[in-house]
Design a protein around this motif. Structure first.
Motif, PDB file in Angstrom:
ATOM      1  N   ALA A  41      -3.909   1.872  -6.316  1.00  0.00           N
ATOM      2  CA  ALA A  41      -4.998   2.437  -5.509  1.00  0.00           C
ATOM      3  C   ALA A  41      -6.226   1.529  -5.529  1.00  0.00           C
ATOM      4  CB  ALA A  41      -5.369   3.825  -6.026  1.00  0.00           C
ATOM      5  N   VAL A  42      -6.469   0.902  -6.666  1.00  0.00           N
ATOM      6  CA  VAL A  42      -7.613  -0.006  -6.783  1.00  0.00           C
ATOM      7  C   VAL A  42      -7.341  -1.302  -6.020  1.00  0.00           C
ATOM      8  CG1 VAL A  42      -9.112  -1.249  -8.387  1.00  0.00           C
ATOM      9  CG2 VAL A  42      -8.204   1.002  -9.011  1.00  0.00           C
ATOM     10  N   ILE A  43      -6.135  -1.824  -6.132  1.00  0.00           N
ATOM     11  CA  ILE A  43      -5.762  -3.023  -5.385  1.00  0.00           C
ATOM     12  C   ILE A  43      -5.936  -2.790  -3.888  1.00  0.00           C
ATOM     13  CG2 ILE A  43      -3.791  -4.467  -4.703  1.00  0.00           C
ATOM     14  CD1 ILE A  43      -4.852  -5.273  -7.354  1.00  0.00           C
ATOM     15  N   GLU A  44      -5.511  -1.639  -3.425  1.00  0.00           N
ATOM     16  CA  GLU A  44      -5.618  -1.323  -2.001  1.00  0.00           C
ATOM     17  C   GLU A  44      -7.071  -1.325  -1.541  1.00  0.00           C
ATOM     18  OE1 GLU A  44      -4.409   2.295   1.095  1.00  0.00           O
ATOM     19  OE2 GLU A  44      -3.638   2.281  -0.964  1.00  0.00           O
ATOM     20  N   GLN A  45      -7.946  -0.751  -2.353  1.00  0.00           N
ATOM     21  CA  GLN A  45      -9.361  -0.717  -1.988  1.00  0.00           C
ATOM     22  C   GLN A  45      -9.982  -2.109  -2.024  1.00  0.00           C
ATOM     23  OE1 GLN A  45     -11.511   2.219  -1.517  1.00  0.00           O
ATOM     24  NE2 GLN A  45     -13.417   1.773  -2.586  1.00  0.00           N
ATOM     25  N   LEU A  46      -9.688  -2.883  -3.046  1.00  0.00           N
ATOM     26  CA  LEU A  46     -10.220  -4.245  -3.143  1.00  0.00           C
ATOM     27  C   LEU A  46      -9.784  -5.088  -1.955  1.00  0.00           C
ATOM     28  CD1 LEU A  46      -9.520  -4.877  -6.931  1.00  0.00           C
ATOM     29  CD2 LEU A  46     -11.774  -4.496  -5.898  1.00  0.00           C
ATOM     30  N   SER A  47      -8.535  -4.924  -1.574  1.00  0.00           N
ATOM     31  CA  SER A  47      -8.004  -5.664  -0.432  1.00  0.00           C
ATOM     32  C   SER A  47      -8.673  -5.228   0.862  1.00  0.00           C
ATOM     33  CB  SER A  47      -6.492  -5.469  -0.354  1.00  0.00           C
ATOM     34  OG  SER A  47      -5.940  -6.163   0.732  1.00  0.00           O
ATOM     35  N   ALA A  48      -8.817  -3.927   1.045  1.00  0.00           N
ATOM     36  CA  ALA A  48      -9.421  -3.403   2.272  1.00  0.00           C
ATOM     37  C   ALA A  48     -10.866  -3.833   2.416  1.00  0.00           C
ATOM     38  CB  ALA A  48      -9.327  -1.874   2.282  1.00  0.00           C
ATOM     39  N   ARG A  49     -11.548  -4.018   1.296  1.00  0.00           N
ATOM     40  CA  ARG A  49     -12.949  -4.424   1.326  1.00  0.00           C
ATOM     41  C   ARG A  49     -13.110  -5.945   1.254  1.00  0.00           C
ATOM     42  NH1 ARG A  49     -12.823   0.007   2.714  1.00  0.00           N
ATOM     43  NH2 ARG A  49     -14.028   1.806   2.017  1.00  0.00           N
ATOM     44  N   HIS A  50     -11.995  -6.683   1.299  1.00  0.00           N
ATOM     45  CA  HIS A  50     -11.986  -8.158   1.312  1.00  0.00           C
ATOM     46  C   HIS A  50     -12.595  -8.772   0.044  1.00  0.00           C
ATOM     47  CE1 HIS A  50     -11.891  -8.145   6.036  1.00  0.00           C
ATOM     48  NE2 HIS A  50     -10.816  -7.609   5.478  1.00  0.00           N
ATOM     49  N   LEU A  51     -12.578  -8.026  -1.065  1.00  0.00           N
ATOM     50  CA  LEU A  51     -13.162  -8.559  -2.294  1.00  0.00           C
ATOM     51  C   LEU A  51     -12.277  -9.615  -2.943  1.00  0.00           C
ATOM     52  CD1 LEU A  51     -14.767  -5.349  -3.823  1.00  0.00           C
ATOM     53  CD2 LEU A  51     -15.907  -7.289  -2.730  1.00  0.00           C
ATOM     54  N   PHE A  52     -11.010  -9.713  -2.528  1.00  0.00           N
ATOM     55  CA  PHE A  52     -10.166 -10.796  -3.012  1.00  0.00           C
ATOM     56  C   PHE A  52     -10.415 -12.097  -2.248  1.00  0.00           C
ATOM     57  CE2 PHE A  52      -6.968  -7.343  -4.244  1.00  0.00           C
ATOM     58  CZ  PHE A  52      -7.320  -7.401  -5.582  1.00  0.00           C
ATOM     59  N   ARG A  53     -11.220 -12.070  -1.192  1.00  0.00           N
ATOM     60  CA  ARG A  53     -11.328 -13.196  -0.271  1.00  0.00           C
ATOM     61  C   ARG A  53     -12.740 -13.763  -0.195  1.00  0.00           C
ATOM     62  NH1 ARG A  53      -6.604 -12.694   2.563  1.00  0.00           N
ATOM     63  NH2 ARG A  53      -7.254 -14.168   4.172  1.00  0.00           N
ATOM     64  N   MET A  54     -13.589 -13.442  -1.148  1.00  0.00           N
ATOM     65  CA  MET A  54     -14.995 -13.832  -1.049  1.00  0.00           C
ATOM     66  C   MET A  54     -15.199 -15.340  -0.968  1.00  0.00           C
ATOM     67  SD  MET A  54     -17.085 -11.123  -3.437  1.00  0.00           S
ATOM     68  CE  MET A  54     -16.236 -11.555  -4.962  1.00  0.00           C
ATOM     69  N   GLY A  55     -14.294 -16.128  -1.545  1.00  0.00           N
ATOM     70  CA  GLY A  55     -14.450 -17.576  -1.541  1.00  0.00           C
ATOM     71  C   GLY A  55     -13.984 -18.262  -0.275  1.00  0.00           C
ATOM     72  N   LEU A  56     -13.518 -17.494   0.719  1.00  0.00           N
ATOM     73  CA  LEU A  56     -13.005 -18.056   1.967  1.00  0.00           C
ATOM     74  C   LEU A  56     -14.097 -18.114   3.037  1.00  0.00           C
ATOM     75  CD1 LEU A  56      -9.580 -16.198   2.214  1.00  0.00           C
ATOM     76  CD2 LEU A  56      -9.933 -18.620   1.682  1.00  0.00           C
ATOM     77  N   PRO A  57     -13.871 -18.880   4.103  1.00  0.00           N
ATOM     78  CA  PRO A  57     -14.783 -18.831   5.248  1.00  0.00           C
ATOM     79  C   PRO A  57     -14.784 -17.446   5.887  1.00  0.00           C
ATOM     80  CG  PRO A  57     -13.363 -20.771   5.363  1.00  0.00           C
ATOM     81  CD  PRO A  57     -12.817 -19.902   4.263  1.00  0.00           C
ATOM     82  N   LYS A  58     -15.842 -17.134   6.603  1.00  0.00           N
ATOM     83  CA  LYS A  58     -15.929 -15.832   7.264  1.00  0.00           C
ATOM     84  C   LYS A  58     -14.777 -15.602   8.231  1.00  0.00           C
ATOM     85  CE  LYS A  58     -20.820 -14.618   7.082  1.00  0.00           C
ATOM     86  NZ  LYS A  58     -22.032 -14.320   7.880  1.00  0.00           N
ATOM     87  N   SER A  59     -14.298 -16.668   8.849  1.00  0.00           N
ATOM     88  CA  SER A  59     -13.204 -16.531   9.815  1.00  0.00           C
ATOM     89  C   SER A  59     -11.941 -15.996   9.171  1.00  0.00           C
ATOM     90  CB  SER A  59     -12.914 -17.884  10.470  1.00  0.00           C
ATOM     91  OG  SER A  59     -12.529 -18.844   9.492  1.00  0.00           O
ATOM     92  N   LEU A  60     -11.845 -16.091   7.837  1.00  0.00           N
ATOM     93  CA  LEU A  60     -10.697 -15.569   7.102  1.00  0.00           C
ATOM     94  C   LEU A  60     -11.077 -14.385   6.219  1.00  0.00           C
ATOM     95  CD1 LEU A  60      -8.960 -18.940   6.132  1.00  0.00           C
ATOM     96  CD2 LEU A  60      -8.070 -17.194   7.690  1.00  0.00           C
ATOM     97  N   GLY A  61     -12.225 -13.778   6.515  1.00  0.00           N
ATOM     98  CA  GLY A  61     -12.632 -12.595   5.774  1.00  0.00           C
ATOM     99  C   GLY A  61     -13.475 -12.867   4.557  1.00  0.00           C
ATOM    100  N   GLY A  62     -13.998 -14.102   4.429  1.00  0.00           N
ATOM    101  CA  GLY A  62     -14.783 -14.464   3.259  1.00  0.00           C
ATOM    102  C   GLY A  62     -16.253 -14.118   3.383  1.00  0.00           C
ATOM    103  N   TRP A  63     -17.004 -14.425   2.333  1.00  0.00           N
ATOM    104  CA  TRP A  63     -18.418 -14.076   2.258  1.00  0.00           C
ATOM    105  C   TRP A  63     -19.281 -15.158   2.903  1.00  0.00           C
ATOM    106  CZ3 TRP A  63     -22.266 -11.161   2.520  1.00  0.00           C
ATOM    107  CH2 TRP A  63     -23.506 -11.402   1.915  1.00  0.00           C
ATOM    108  N   GLU A  64     -19.154 -16.374   2.452  1.00  0.00           N
ATOM    109  CA  GLU A  64     -19.830 -17.532   3.045  1.00  0.00           C
ATOM    110  C   GLU A  64     -21.353 -17.382   3.077  1.00  0.00           C
ATOM    111  OE1 GLU A  64     -19.613 -19.956   7.166  1.00  0.00           O
ATOM    112  OE2 GLU A  64     -17.676 -19.153   6.523  1.00  0.00           O
TER     113      GLU A  64
END
Length: 393
Positions: A41-64
């Motif tokens: 349940a926690v993995i699902e929420q982290l994924s849905a909120r893109h918290l696994f992708r913060m280091g990526l460009p915005k075009s891939l769901g990152g924070w930037e």
């Protein structure tokens, strides 16, 4: 190749996403602990909120954007469940390694917003180079989140033949992006601290990797943006320190809560009446505020330089390394003091101080906040050239 659309026109800030996830991570702490991996349940929420992708460009769901936001994420999540924060932090590193991939390979690795990533910078594998690419084999230890990961970033020494050349300072080292189909997990993670990270060993046996999925720190950065200009090493250290601050905050809040709850009628002094407890709480709150401020300030300096496309000075980098190492060390020492003054309640798993004490000692075993980085920072401060390869990367 299909393109995935990331709805970032009206994004939720990562820190707000972490606030949303805090109570969920807290609610599933025992499941995370008992199964030695983050609760689904926690993995699902982290994924849905893109918290696994913060280091990526915005075009891939990152924070930037300003990386102090990621520090707030790590601290918030760690104050709920350190293992959750650790996996988010570990994914950030895998994503920042992705800056060295060409656009086609990066799209292949990061095109699915539900994917989770794992990595090991330990050069525990061997990659045999051929004309068509590489054959990778090895066994890596301490690969956090390996049971959850869809892609792995694994470091190997490269050789052109089957000879097991010794690892040396001049070894040719590369990082290889490898899909989970080529990875076997070995159940080795039987520990106390950070139990929920599932940091088992993994084995890869003669997996073929195309050249475009092999990178090193001298590889060109395909997409030049402000976030991709940030150094990987010290930003990673700052993230580790932020987790330590979060764990200390959890223990401090727990001790304050116990003082407010354990008020009894009678002649015996309550927990809140003990001078050692009062002093420890005041000291911890001051330490948290001071170390957080120093850590965020030093990282924000790098961000401002990255925005201007300036070169970082060794002193600016040293400020982050020193702030990170000292915040982590001070947090561990302060938590040990809280553990001591809280008395017998520290022994019980029903209280968060017990878990926090285990977790913070595990966090500080990571090489990115070891004391030698303080020596490297000190070299910069006295006009010497820091010698650690990762100091500037």
């Amino acid at each position: 190749m299909s393109q995935i659309s990331f709805p970032y026109s009206t994004p939720i800030r990562p820190a707000s996403a972490a606030d949303e996830t805090y109570h969920l991570a807290l609610a599933y702490r025992e499941e995370t602990e008992n199964f030695r991996k983050i609760a689904p349940a926690v993995i699902e929420q982290l994924s849905a909120r893109h918290l696994f992708r913060m280091g990526l460009p915005k075009s891939l769901g990152g924070w930037e954007d300003n990386p102090t936001e990621t520090l707030t994420v790590y601290e918030t999540l760690a104050s709920a469940e350190a293992s959750v924060s650790w996996i988010v932090w570990n994914n950030h590193l895998a994503c920042t390694f992705g800056r060295f991939l060409d656009s086609s390979a990066r799209q292949e690795v990061f095109n699915n917003p539900e994917h989770v990533y794992a990595n090991s910078a330990r050069p525990e594998g061997v990659a045999v180079q051929h004309a068509e690419g590489y054959t990778v084999s090895g066994r890596w230890t301490l690969v956090s989140g390996c049971e959850l990961a869809d892609w792995f970033v694994l470091r190997c020494r490269v050789t052109s033949d089957e000879a097991q050349t010794p690892l040396s300072s001049g070894a040719n080292l590369k990082l290889f992006f490898i899909p989970k189909a080529d990875v076997d997990v070995i159940d080795t993670w039987h520990v106390g601290g950070l139990r929920g990270t599932g940091s088992h060993d993994i084995v890869v046996t003669e997996a073929f990797v195309k050249p475009e999925y092999a990178i090193d720190f001298d590889s060109p950065v395909d997409t030049d943006n402000r976030y991709n200009r940030l150094p990987i090493g010290c930003i990673n250290a700052a993230g580790c320190a932020a987790m330590a601050l979060g764990v200390l905050k959890a223990a401090t809040d727990e001790l304050v809560g116990l003082c407010l709850e354990r008020v009894t009628a009678g002649k015996s002094p309550d927990l809140r009446d003990r001078a050692t407890v009062q002093a420890a709480i005041a000291k911890s709150k001051t330490l948290l505020a001071a170390r957080r401020l120093q850590l965020h300030s030093s990282v924000e300096t790098l961000w401002n330089e990255a925005v201007k496309n300036n070169t970082f000075t060794d002193t600016q980098l040293a400020d982050v390394w020193a702030a990170a190492c000292e915040a982590a060390r001070a947090s561990r020492d302060m938590l040990s003091e809280i553990y001591a003054v809280a008395g017998t309640v520290s022994l019980y798993k029903t209280h968060r101080i017990e878990r926090a004490h285990r977790d913070i000692y595990a966090i500080l075993q990571h090489g990115i906040v070891q004391p030698h980085w303080m020596n490297q920072a000190g070299m910069a401060y006295v006009g010497l050239t820091p010698t650690a390869p990762m100091f500037r990367i």
